[in-house]
Enzyme design. Structure first.
Site, short mmCIF file in Angstrom:
data_model
loop_
_atom_site.label_atom_id
_atom_site.label_comp_id
_atom_site.label_asym_id
_atom_site.label_seq_id
_atom_site.Cartn_x
_atom_site.Cartn_y
_atom_site.Cartn_z
N TYR A 73 -27.30 33.87 28.70
CA TYR A 73 -27.20 33.91 27.28
C TYR A 73 -28.21 34.86 26.84
CZ TYR A 73 -23.65 31.51 24.69
OH TYR A 73 -22.57 31.18 24.31
N GLU A 75 -28.28 36.02 23.11
CA GLU A 75 -27.95 36.42 21.62
C GLU A 75 -29.05 37.15 21.35
OE1 GLU A 75 -26.95 33.01 19.27
OE2 GLU A 75 -25.09 32.95 20.01
N ASP A 224 -13.00 57.10 16.71
CA ASP A 224 -12.49 56.15 17.71
C ASP A 224 -12.19 56.85 18.73
OD1 ASP A 224 -11.57 54.13 19.39
OD2 ASP A 224 -10.35 53.30 17.98
N THR A 250 -14.16 52.75 24.02
CA THR A 250 -14.20 51.72 25.12
C THR A 250 -15.02 52.21 26.10
OG1 THR A 250 -12.25 52.79 26.23
CG2 THR A 250 -11.96 50.99 24.38
N LYS A 253 -11.84 53.29 29.83
CA LYS A 253 -10.67 54.33 29.90
C LYS A 253 -11.25 55.53 30.95
CE LYS A 253 -8.48 52.12 26.16
NZ LYS A 253 -7.96 52.33 24.71
N ARG A 259 -14.62 46.79 31.49
CA ARG A 259 -13.91 46.66 30.04
C ARG A 259 -14.93 46.24 29.05
NH1 ARG A 259 -9.35 47.01 31.43
NH2 ARG A 259 -8.61 46.85 29.43
C1 LIG Z 1 -7.80 51.18 23.70
C2 LIG Z 1 -8.19 51.65 22.51
C3 LIG Z 1 -8.93 50.62 21.56
C4 LIG Z 1 -9.25 49.00 22.09
O1 LIG Z 1 -9.79 48.96 23.12
P1 LIG Z 1 -9.73 47.45 23.66
O2 LIG Z 1 -10.65 47.40 24.75
O3 LIG Z 1 -8.36 47.20 24.25
O4 LIG Z 1 -10.02 46.29 22.66
C5 LIG Z 1 -9.19 51.05 20.23
N1 LIG Z 1 -8.80 52.21 19.78
C6 LIG Z 1 -8.21 53.15 20.41
C7 LIG Z 1 -8.03 54.32 19.80
C8 LIG Z 1 -7.74 52.67 21.70
O5 LIG Z 1 -7.04 53.83 22.64
#
Ligand SMILES: *Cc1c(COP(=O)(O)O)cnc(C)c1O
Length: 433
Positions: A73, A75, A224, A250, A253, A259
Site C-alpha cells: 500500500y 497511498e 489522449d 495508456t 498499447k 496495463r
Molecule cells: C484505450 C484507450 C483509452 C482507455 O484505456 P483503458 O486502459 O482501456 O482504460 C482511452 N483513450 C483512448 C483514445 C484509447 O484508445
C-alpha cells in the site's frame, strides 16, 4: 522447508515467478486456474494478434507485475505516503516518473493511473468542473468512451460537443479530422477544453493546429495519446507534449508496458493533476504496475525500441496496401501509425461477421463502426486492426502480404485456415526460449 502440500492443501507457499516457474507451481496448487492461464498463453502464441490496442509486454515488465510490489500500500506520492514501509516503492515510482519525463520531454509525469480511462478522468477532473463544455471527437467518428459518452462520467458530467472526420469524395479520401469544422465548433461552443486522440484514427494529428484553435478560444488542450505513445517514444509519431496542456495515455498499447495509464503535463498543472489522480479519483496506486511502467519506459528509451516503432508503422503501411490490393477499402487510404481501419462491405460481410470469420481462422481483430456507417453500430461495416503485437513477435514487411491474404481468405469464408495461420504465427514466438 515444509512444502505447501505437506502443511495443508489450501495454503500456497508464495514464490517469485521466474520464467514459467510461477505457472508450474500454480498448476500443482490450482490446476483449474493454471489451465486457464496456460491456455491463454497458448492462444496468444498461436493466433494472429491484430487487436490495435494490444501488444506483448516484455519479460521484465511481467516480472515486475508478478513481484511482491503487488502487496504494498502506498497511498500518496513519493516522500508523502499515508503508509509506512514505502522507501523502496518510492524509488520505483521516482524512477518511473524520471524516465517518463525524460523520454517525452515533459516537466511532470503522474504514473499512478490504473488505466487509460483513469488518466482521462484525472485530466478532466484537474482542468474542469461539472457542467463545463468539452469539444472532443464524436464517438461515432472514433472518439473514446471517456471523451464524452453518455454512458460514461464524461458525458454525464460535462456538456459535450463533438467534431468529426471528413466524408471525402471517396471513402479513401475521407476519414480525416476536419480542422475547419473544428475551428467553427470551437468558436460556437467556447469549450473549456478541447480533446484530441481517438480509438481508430490512423493518421498523425496536427497538434499545432489543435493548439492554435484551443488558444483562439481560450481552451485547454488535452491530448489522449493512448494508442500512439509508444510510437512517440520511438520517434515514429509526433510528440504532443510541446503542444498539449495535458497528455494522457495508456502504457500497454504501442508503449508495450503493463496495463495502466500515464499523465504528462507542465509544471504549472503538476499539482492539480496529482490531486486529481489521488485522492480525487483513486486510492492506493498499484505499485507493481508502477514498477512495470518504469521497466517499460527504460525499454522504450533504447535504440531498439525506435527501430521497433518504425517497423510497426512500416508493417501497418504494407499490410494496408496488401489489403487494399485485394478489395478491402482502407480508411484515409492508408496509415501513418500502427492502426488500420477498413471497410469490408465490398466483400459482402459486416464488421461483426468479419470478426467472427477471422476468429474462426485464428485471426484476432475487432469489428469497427466506421464514420458515416450505414450498418447499425452492433454490426458495423468495418474492421480495426493494428501491427503492434505482430511486430513485437518479429514479423516484418515480408510477412504482411501473407497476413493480408489470410484475412481476405477468411472474409471470403474459406474454411480450414487455422492451421496455416498457426504455422505462420508459431514461427514468431512472442516469448522465445
Ligand atoms: C484505450 C484507450 C483509452 C482507455 O484505456 P483503458 O486502459 O482501456 O482504460 C482511452 N483513450 C483512448 C483514445 C484509447 O484508445
Amino acid at each position: 522447508m515444509p512444502t505447501a502440500e505437506a502443511s495443508s492443501p489450501h495454503i500456497v507457499t508464495p514464490t517469485l515467478p521466474a520464467g514459467g516457474r510461477g505457472l508450474d507451481e500454480l498448476r500443482a496448487h490450482d490446476p483449474e486456474l493454471a489451465d486457464i492461464l496456460l491456455g491463454e498463453a497458448q492462444r496468444q502464441a498461436s493466433c494472429l494478434q491484430l487487436i490495435a490496442g494490444e501488444n506483448f509486454t516484455s519479460p521484465a515488465v511481467l516480472t515486475a507485475l508478478g513481484s511482491p510490489l503487488a502487496n504494498k500500500y502506498a497511498e500518496g506520492y513519493p516522500g508523502h505516503r499515508h503508509h509506512a514501509g514505502c522507501e523502496l516503492v518510492d524509488l520505483a515510482e521516482r524512477l518511473a516518473v524520471e524516465r517518463a519525463t525524460r523520454l517525452f520531454g515533459a516537466a511532470h509525469a503522474n504514473v499512478q493511473p490504473y488505466s487509460g480511462s483513469s488518466a482521462v478522468l484525472a485530466a478532466y477532473a484537474a482542468l474542469l468542473v461539472p457542467g463545463d463544455t468539452v469539444l472532443a471527437m464524436s464517438l461515432a467518428h472514433g472518439g473514446h468512451l471517456t471523451h464524452g459518452s453518455e454512458s460514461n462520467f464524461s458525458g454525464r458530467w460535462f456538456r459535450i460537443a463533438g467534431y468529426g472526420v471528413t466524408r471525402g469524395e471517396t471513402f479513401e479520401e475521407g476519414g480525416l479530422i476536419d480542422y475547419e469544422q473544428l475551428r467553427d465548433l470551437a468558436h460556437r461552443h467556447r469549450p473549456k477544453a478541447i480533446v484530441c486522440g481517438g480509438i481508430a484514427y490512423p493518421r498523425h494529428i496536427d497538434y499545432a493546429a489543435f493548439r492554435e484553435i484551443a488558444d483562439d478560444v481560450g481552451a485547454y488542450l488535452i491530448v489522449d495519446a493512448a494508442h500512439t505513445l509508444g510510437l512517440v517514444a520511438g520517434g515514429a509519431a509526433p510528440n504532443p507534449v510541446p503542444y498539449a496542456d495535458v497528455v494522457c495515455a495508456t502504457t500497454h498499447k504501442t508503449l508495450r508496458g503493463p496495463r495502466g495509464g500515464l499523465v504528462l503535463c507542465g509544471a504549472d498543472l503538476a499539482q492539480r493533476i496529482d490531486r486529481a489522480v489521488f485522492p480525487f479519483s483513486q486510492g492506493g496506486p498499484h505499485m507493481h504496475a508502477v514498477a512495470a511502467k518504469a521497466a517499460a519506459l527504460a525499454e522504450a528509451a533504447r535504440p531498439e525500441f525506435a527501430l521497433y516503432a518504425h517497423q510497426v508503422v512500416a508493417n501497418a503501411r504494407t499490410l494496408a496496401g496488401a489489403l487494399a490490393a485485394q478489395g478491402v477499402r482502407i480508411a484515409t487510404g492508408g496509415t501513418d501509425t500502427h492502426l488500420i481501419a477498413a471497410d469490408v462491405s465490398a466483400l459482402g460481410v459486416t464488421g461483426m461477421r468479419a470478426r467472427g470469420l477471422c476468429a474462426a481462422a485464428g485471426i484476432v481483430l475487432d469489428k469497427y463502426t466506421l464514420p458515416y456507417d450505414t450498418e447499425p453500430c452492433t454490426a458495423g461495416s468495418g474492421i480495426r486492426l493494428g501491427t503492434a503485437s505482430v511486430t513485437t513477435q518479429g514479423m516484418r514487411e515480408e510477412q504482411m502480404p501473407q497476413v493480408a491474404d489470410l484475412i481476405v481468405r477468411a472474409l471470403r469464408e474459406e474454411r480450414g485456415l487455422a492451421g496455416e495461420v498457426a504455422e505462420l504465427v508459431e514461427a514468431f514466438p512472442p516469448y522465445p526460449g
